[in-house]
Design a protein around this motif. Structure first.
Motif, mmCIF file in Angstrom:
data_model
loop_
_atom_site.group_PDB
_atom_site.id
_atom_site.type_symbol
_atom_site.label_atom_id
_atom_site.label_comp_id
_atom_site.label_asym_id
_atom_site.label_seq_id
_atom_site.Cartn_x
_atom_site.Cartn_y
_atom_site.Cartn_z
ATOM 1 N N UNK A 58 -3.067 -3.725 6.049
ATOM 2 C CA UNK A 58 -2.063 -4.368 6.899
ATOM 3 C C UNK A 58 -1.649 -3.461 8.052
ATOM 4 N N UNK A 59 -1.742 -2.150 7.829
ATOM 5 C CA UNK A 59 -1.328 -1.196 8.862
ATOM 6 C C UNK A 59 -2.517 -0.669 9.656
ATOM 7 N N UNK A 60 -3.602 -0.315 8.943
ATOM 8 C CA UNK A 60 -4.823 0.180 9.573
ATOM 9 C C UNK A 60 -5.984 -0.673 9.062
ATOM 10 N N UNK A 61 -6.328 -1.724 9.780
ATOM 11 C CA UNK A 61 -7.373 -2.639 9.300
ATOM 12 C C UNK A 61 -8.690 -1.933 8.996
ATOM 13 N N UNK A 62 -9.319 -2.383 7.919
ATOM 14 C CA UNK A 62 -10.578 -1.809 7.449
ATOM 15 C C UNK A 62 -11.736 -2.320 8.302
ATOM 16 N N UNK A 63 -11.919 -1.688 9.446
ATOM 17 C CA UNK A 63 -12.976 -2.079 10.381
ATOM 18 C C UNK A 63 -13.834 -0.855 10.682
ATOM 19 N N UNK A 64 -15.091 -1.052 11.077
ATOM 20 C CA UNK A 64 -16.002 0.084 11.282
ATOM 21 C C UNK A 64 -15.491 1.127 12.261
ATOM 22 N N UNK A 65 -14.745 0.700 13.260
ATOM 23 C CA UNK A 65 -14.311 1.643 14.304
ATOM 24 C C UNK A 65 -13.050 2.433 13.936
ATOM 25 N N UNK A 66 -12.437 2.171 12.791
ATOM 26 C CA UNK A 66 -11.271 2.947 12.369
ATOM 27 C C UNK A 66 -11.695 4.397 12.132
ATOM 28 N N UNK A 67 -11.035 5.321 12.797
ATOM 29 C CA UNK A 67 -11.455 6.729 12.726
ATOM 30 C C UNK A 67 -10.568 7.528 11.763
ATOM 31 N N UNK A 68 -11.127 8.627 11.303
ATOM 32 C CA UNK A 68 -10.351 9.535 10.472
ATOM 33 C C UNK A 68 -9.186 10.127 11.261
ATOM 34 N N UNK A 69 -9.388 10.350 12.552
ATOM 35 C CA UNK A 69 -8.304 10.896 13.372
ATOM 36 C C UNK A 69 -7.127 9.931 13.429
ATOM 37 N N UNK A 70 -7.402 8.643 13.521
ATOM 38 C CA UNK A 70 -6.329 7.642 13.532
ATOM 39 C C UNK A 70 -5.520 7.714 12.249
ATOM 40 N N UNK A 71 -6.208 7.851 11.122
ATOM 41 C CA UNK A 71 -5.521 7.953 9.830
ATOM 42 C C UNK A 71 -4.683 9.218 9.755
ATOM 43 N N UNK A 72 -5.252 10.345 10.156
ATOM 44 C CA UNK A 72 -4.514 11.606 10.128
ATOM 45 C C UNK A 72 -3.271 11.519 11.007
ATOM 46 N N UNK A 73 -3.428 10.970 12.191
ATOM 47 C CA UNK A 73 -2.286 10.826 13.101
ATOM 48 C C UNK A 73 -1.218 9.913 12.501
ATOM 49 N N UNK A 74 -1.655 8.857 11.833
ATOM 50 C CA UNK A 74 -0.710 7.906 11.243
ATOM 51 C C UNK A 74 0.069 8.560 10.107
ATOM 52 N N UNK A 75 -0.629 9.303 9.263
ATOM 53 C CA UNK A 75 0.061 10.018 8.186
ATOM 54 C C UNK A 75 1.039 11.030 8.769
ATOM 55 N N UNK A 76 0.606 11.773 9.770
ATOM 56 C CA UNK A 76 1.456 12.809 10.354
ATOM 57 C C UNK A 76 2.684 12.223 11.043
ATOM 58 N N UNK A 77 2.585 10.986 11.501
ATOM 59 C CA UNK A 77 3.733 10.365 12.182
ATOM 60 C C UNK A 77 4.907 10.155 11.235
ATOM 61 N N UNK A 78 4.621 10.055 9.940
ATOM 62 C CA UNK A 78 5.672 9.850 8.939
ATOM 63 C C UNK A 78 5.798 11.017 7.964
ATOM 64 N N UNK A 79 4.774 11.873 7.933
ATOM 65 C CA UNK A 79 4.721 12.923 6.926
ATOM 66 C C UNK A 79 4.147 12.369 5.632
ATOM 67 N N UNK A 80 3.585 13.238 4.814
ATOM 68 C CA UNK A 80 2.929 12.745 3.602
ATOM 69 C C UNK A 80 3.924 12.084 2.654
ATOM 70 N N UNK A 81 5.143 12.609 2.570
ATOM 71 C CA UNK A 81 6.145 12.000 1.697
ATOM 72 C C UNK A 81 6.497 10.595 2.166
ATOM 73 N N UNK A 82 6.757 10.475 3.481
ATOM 74 C CA UNK A 82 7.116 9.172 4.028
ATOM 75 C C UNK A 82 5.982 8.172 3.913
ATOM 76 N N UNK A 83 4.761 8.633 4.151
ATOM 77 C CA UNK A 83 3.611 7.730 4.073
ATOM 78 C C UNK A 83 3.405 7.253 2.638
#
Length: 226
Positions: A58-83
């Motif tokens: 729902x937040x990061x759609x499972x599509x071929x172009x989804x990058x690891x950097x996008x995921x890392x940035x998304x986690x970092x935006x909230x912190x691991x606890x918040x995520x």
């Protein structure tokens, strides 16, 4: 001496009517593959992992172009606890750390090796891909052992690998006249080779037969607790 295990497995598959799931499919994105892999450790897949993957989708759609950097940035935006609390709603740990922290570290590992997507990973030659995940990733990321590493390989398209986990080990304990040990390298190799041989006979891949065996044993376990 010929190992009797492949013949025993073949007979078991035929007797139980085990067939490969016609809807078997892999994640389009490496991000969802990594999250699936990490959160499946010591967790019930249908109860824990599937709902979690839906929340991630729902937040990061499972599509071929989804990058690891996008995921890392998304986690970092909230912190691991918040995520963990607000997005995945899962505070399970692996090797003493939140699983989302482990997943982020795996993603960062791939970024360091210039891999952003599953397509990038699949460009690697088989030997290079196996060394990267089975050796370097296991060495670099606390919590990723051989079982999860093999599972990640097949989630990311290397379908000649299998995940020899507790369910599969228990199933094989009933098939042959032996007592396989979870995490024991020699037993894992023996189970893997048996699945590979029978998968070839069935005209499918080891990963797909692994999945069919895992589904069979998972249902059996659920029925025994009903």
């Amino acid at each position: 001496m010929t190992d009797p295990l492949p013949a025993q497995l073949s007979a078991f598959v035929q007797k139980q009517g085990i067939v490969v799931d016609p809807e078997f499919s892999l994640h389009p994105s490496g991000v969802h593959s990594v999250v699936n892999c990490v959160f499946s450790a010591q967790a019930r897949f249908e109860v824990v992992v599937l709902p979690l993957l839906k929340r991630l989708d729902d937040r990061l759609p499972d599509v071929p172009e989804l990058t690891f950097q996008t995921f890392v940035n998304d986690v970092d935006s909230l912190g691991v606890q918040g995520y963990a609390e607000d997005i995945l709603r899962n505070r399970q740990q692996l090797s003493g750390r939140l699983k989302v922290e482990v997943a982020r570290e795996v993603a960062a590992f791939f970024i360091r090796h210039r891999i952003q997507t599953t397509a990038d990973f699949q460009k690697l030659k088989s030997c290079a891909a196996e060394h990267l995940v089975l050796v370097k990733l296991v060495q670099d990321v606390k919590g990723i052992g051989p079982t999860l590493a093999h599972y990640l390989l097949w989630l990311m398209g290397r379908e000649d690998h299998v995940k020899v986990d507790s369910l599969l080990t228990r199933l094989f304990a009933r098939i042959g006249d032996w007592q396989p040990r979870l995490g024991h390298d020699a037993d894992r190799v023996r189970i893997t080779e048996a699945i590979r041989e029978v998968a070839t006979q069935m005209g499918t891949t080891p990963a797909r037969l692994d999945n069919a065996l895992w589904q069979f044993e998972s249902r059996r376990k659920a029925d025994s607790h009903a």
